[in-house]
Every structure is written in C-alpha cells, then in structure tokens.
Design an enzyme around this catalytic site. Structure first.
Site, PDB file in Angstrom:
ATOM      1  CG  HIS A  90      -1.941   0.961   1.368  1.00 38.47           C
ATOM      2  ND1 HIS A  90      -1.717   2.285   1.661  1.00 38.47           N
ATOM      3  CD2 HIS A  90      -3.274   0.828   1.212  1.00 38.47           C
ATOM      4  CE1 HIS A  90      -2.882   2.923   1.685  1.00 38.47           C
ATOM      5  NE2 HIS A  90      -3.843   2.065   1.411  1.00 38.47           N
ATOM      6  CD  GLN A 149      -6.694  -4.977   3.861  1.00 42.09           C
ATOM      7  OE1 GLN A 149      -7.667  -5.704   4.006  1.00 42.09           O
ATOM      8  NE2 GLN A 149      -6.824  -3.671   3.692  1.00 42.09           N
ATOM      9  CB  CYS A 181      -3.752   3.193  -1.684  1.00 36.79           C
ATOM     10  SG  CYS A 181      -4.976   4.445  -1.367  1.00 36.79           S
TER      11      CYS A 181
END
Lengths: 414, 143
Positions: free
Chosen positions: A130, A210, A371
């Site tokens: 990210h 995540q 992103c």
C-alpha cells in the site's frame, strides 16, 4: 458464544443483526457491502461503547485524580491489555496507540529511520505494498540518502522470495512488508521474510492492516520487530490503531512527537521523556475510539478467528468459482493463500463503470488502484474492481454481485 | 433548438426512467455509445479535461451554424455524461454557450447517481466548454 465454535455453528444471520448499518436500502436495493478491505462495518457493541464513554465517563486520562479520569484511564489501558493478548506481545508497554497503520509506519520510519539509517543503507519493501508502506520509507531514504529496494511480484500476485533473498545484504537495515495484500489478498510468508532479514541484521516491520480481522497474529512467534494494526479494519472505530514494537527497540528510539503525556520533566534547559509506551503517545490520545476498540477485539475473539476465516474462505472460493464463468473476466491475484479479497477486471469495461453499475444495485465494491499504483503498473492495469468480504457477508449477496456483473457485461459487450 | 429546449428535452427523457438507478446508469451508458466517434488525432494530452477522475477528451471548432464539440472518455458513464453537453452545446453561438444556465443536472438528480467526485469532473467539462466559447467569441470580436 465462545472461541471454540466450529465453523458450521457460526450463525451469520445473528451476526448480521449486530450490524445496524447493514439493514438499509441503497438505491432502492438492500445494501450489500463488499468494501471491507477499505473499512469494515461496526457491531452495535462498538458503537455503544463510544456513546457509553461520552455519556458516562469522558475525561482526560492518566493525570486526573477524579473518578471519571480514573474510569477513562482504566478503560483505555484495558484495550492495551486486550491488544497485547490479541497479537501475543510479550509486554504491554510494547503496544503504542496511534491513529492507525499509516501513522504507525510513519512513526517507525521517522523515529527509527532518523536515528539509525545512514547513507548507503538499504530499505526493502515489496511491490505488493500500500502507498502507506512505500511513501514514508521513500521520504526517510531521501533524507538519509539511503536506498529503497523492491521485492518483485510474480504474475499470480505473490512476493518473489528468491528475488528477496538476492536483495538482502549487510547493507539491508529495514524490511517493511504487508502480512496480507489489500489489493489482491495474498497472504505473504512473513515468518520466512523476517527470519531471512534477521540473518543479515535488519529489522522488520509488518503492515498488518489486512490481517487483523482475518489471521491469527502472534508477534513473538513471527519474531517481527514492528507490527501495525488499524482498528477500523477489524470492526473497530476509525482513527485509531496500534504500533507494536519490541521493547528493546522502542527504548532505543527517540520520540516521534513532542508534547504532553510523553514527558517526565520539562524545563527550558532539558526535557526528559516518559517511559514506554507513553514516550510515543504525545498529547491527549483518541480515548473514545481506543476504548471502543476493546469491544471490537472481544467481538473477534468471541467468534474466533478460525471460524471467521473459515466462513470467509468459503465466500472467496464461491466468488472465484462464479466469477470465472463470466466472459472476458480476469481474476487479478490468484495466489492459493489469500484473505477474503478478490480483484478482477473485465476486458472492455472500465472498473469505474462496473463500480457505478453495482452501486445502482446497492452493491458497494472498490474500484481503482486501491492505493497500490506500483502494483497496478506491474500488472499493466489502471485499476481493478475489488470485492472484499467480512464475517457478515453471505453467498446470497455474492449471487447478487454476479447478477450485476452479468447485466453490465451483457449490456457493454455486444 | 435553443439550449433550454434541449435541456428540457433531456429532463423529459430522464423522467421516463422514474428514478430507477440501474436504468439511469444503463441509459447514460447508451447515450455514450451513440456519441459520434472522436477523431483519433484529437485524443491528445492537451485535449484532456483537467479535474476529471476519468479521462475525458474534448475539442471544439466553429462553423457557420455555430460551435461544434466532439468528445470521448475511457469510461462509459462519463462518455454518456459528456455526450449530454455535446448535444446541448453543438450548433450554439459562442455567446449563448457562455451565457447558458445549466439546470438540467439538478432536475435529473445527476449528483445522486454520479457522486460528488464525478460531479466536480462534470463541472470541469462545462468550464472547458465555456472556455472554448470565450476563445471563439474573442476571436470573432477581433476579426
């Protein structure tokens, strides 16, 4: 409910009842929320904890001696203890509250990076990161004239571990990678990555944004040096999260921000800093959201991560099976080892159009680069459509997604 | 046809969709599919409208009948949206384009189905069209 429920005994209907936001219509259709990798929804108990705090014991923590301050401090510190157990940290003072993963990474890049990186040192990230695990490292590398290296990504969306081995050297000082990819869902072999980094003396930061709601996290077993979690991606409120750091490292690191709370004594000649974890918690923290985060941790613990993962794995497998039957649809990210995230593109239809069409049917998905522009570039894509699942999602909802995709495909591809 | 007559025509067409979001999205996409193809040579970096999330190319020329616009986009919905502007403004005089008061977006509830970001992008397209109109008006005044 308890932590030893077998997957078949998870009652999704009962779980759904706990999420007020799910019970609404969007564009005249029942809401189907498949943007859980961006942020997942909050159970009523988390929302209640927020109102309970503001209605019952809002006070500034740690310094007050009155009853409300005592109660607020206790609740705030209880979350720290829950989080310690949640990720199995050795010491409670290794848990630092931040605004979330982005701030946690910036804290390490700024504090550790500024203190220990030198010209010519190398920092390794991966092509699956990210932007928040790329940009802070770029910034500190630029400042310190250090070099940023990137672990390449294979066509199925996994980190190329052989290439990683070749990147490692005595010059490597920091390795920063994610536990699970936000764009593709790939679960990365972080234990192996950490072990290899430690062999050359580098410290390792794991972006667990995540992972927190899906995977068991044991920072002692992983032996990572830093681990970052965002509350809002694990059924908790926005605006908070944690940085875990090994005590001996955190002690060596200079403060990230100056202000109240992080000091022991202040004179104009010299300030001495507070002990861990307060050294890194300058200013009045986000008390309410930290307090409510504790409820999110309990929610996950009571369901059991194994049960959550088992349900979500079933959803992911079902989604893949249905998606591949749609003409011209290509799955992006096909590693066998994934959290419940599926990206895809349909040839000839822009992801924005798919997202808009699905929204018209009350279905929330993410479209765009998520992103992770460098990752999208490596696939030669501007973006994807991403469906990401949480414990409250159902196969019936996935059927609706598939219906929507068929409708737009039939319309656009003639 | 005047700018307002065309706007009223569009409002009528959308009212037939009865607020059904899916039908509306499909209808907008269909409008985009009907937009005359833009000359490939015009799809240059400098003809891209700034401020749009999607890529939108827009050019203008003028003939005896009035201004002519041509446009394209990499997303079907945006192509449909820009096609509405092409329809409204093609054949109009630069000063009419400049003075136009666009009310059809509000009447058809456009913001509701394209969201804030796309609404901002749509405003950029209108700005670009008015910019072309101003340029032609100035050119005509100095000729």
């Amino acid at each position: 409910m308890n932590a030893v429920l077998s997957p078949s005994t998870i009652d999704i209907k009962k779980i759904r009842e706990q999420f007020p936001v799910l019970h609404q219509q969007v564009n005249g259709k029942p809401l189907i929320y498949f943007d859980n990798a961006a942020t997942n929804q909050k159970p009523a108990r988390v929302i209640k904890a927020l109102t309970d705090y503001y209605e019952g014991y809002n006070a500034n923590i740690h310094r007050g001696i009155h009853t409300l301050a005592e109660k607020a401090t206790k609740a705030y510190e209880e979350t720290r203890h829950s989080m310690q157990q949640f990720i199995n940290a050795k010491h409670v003072e290794e848990i630092i509250f931040t605004r979330g993963v982005t701030e946690s990474i910036n804290l390490v890049a700024s504090s550790y990076g500024r203190a220990f990186l030198k010209e010519g040192d190398e920092v390794i990230v991966s092509g699956l990161e990210h932007h928040s695990n790329i940009v802070p490292w770029q910034m500190i590398c630029e400042e310190k004239k250090a070099i940023l290296k990137v672990i390449p990504v294979t066509p199925i969306g996994e980190m190329d571990i052989d290439a990683y081995r070749k990147l490692l050297s005595q010059r490597t000082k920091v390795v920063a990678v994610n536990h699970a990819s936000n764009s593709l869902g790939t679960i990365n072999p972080v234990k192996e990555i950490i072990k290899l980094a430690h062999e050359v003396g580098a410290v390792v930061l794991i972006d667990g944004a995540q992972a927190a709601a899906h995977l068991e996290i044991d920072v002692q077993d992983l032996d990572c040096d830093f681990y970052c979690v965002s509350s809002h991606k694990m059924y908790g409120p926005t605006g908070t999260g944690i940085l875990y750091g090994k005590k001996e490292l955190l002690e060596k690191m200079p403060p990230y921000m100056g202000g109240g709370e992080m000091i022991k004594d202040v004179t104009f000649a010299k300030t001495t800093y507070n002990d861990l974890p307060y050294k890194f918690e300058a200013g009045t923290p986000n008390i309410a959201d930290v307090v409510a985060l504790n409820e999110a941790i309990h929610f996950i613990n009571e369901l059991g991560k194994e049960n959550i993962a088992s349900h979500e794995d079933g959803l992911l497998a079902y989604t893949k099976e249905k998606l591949v039957a749609i003409p011209k649809l290509r799955l992006i990210g096909t590693s066998k080892n994934k959290v419940s995230v599926q990206s895809f593109v349909i040839e000839g239809i822009h992801p924005f159009d798919i997202g808009q069409m699905l929204d018209a049917r009350g279905i929330a998905v993410r479209t765009g680069h998520h992103c992770t522009q460098p990752l999208m570039d490596s696939f030669g894509l501007e973006g994807t459509v991403r469906a990401s699942f949480a414990v409250y999602n159902t196969k019936e909802e996935i059927d609706q997604l598939i219906e929507g995709l068929k409708r737009i495909t039939n319309f656009m591809i003639k | 046809m005047s700018i307002d007559s065309i706007q009223n025509e569009i409002i009528n067409e959308f009212s037939l969709l009865d607020g059904d979001m899916e039908m509306t999205v499909l209808y907008v996409m269909e409008l985009g599919q009907k937009l005359p193809e833009m000359n490939k040579a015009d799809k240059t970096e400098e003809n891209i409208v700034k401020g749009c999330q999607s890529k939108v190319w827009l050019t203008a020329r003028i003939d005896n009948e009035g201004m002519r616009f041509s446009a394209d986009s990499n997303t079907a919905i945006t192509k449909g949206l820009v096609s509405l502007l092409v329809r409204i403004f093609s054949g109009q005089r630069p000063e009419d384009v400049l003075n136009a008061d666009l009310y059809f977006m509000k009447k058809i509830g456009m913001e509701r189905f394209i969201g804030t970001q796309r609404s901002n992008g749509f405003a950029s397209m209108i700005k670009q069209i008015k910019f072309y109109a101003l340029a032609y008006k100035t050119q005509m005044a100095t000729e």
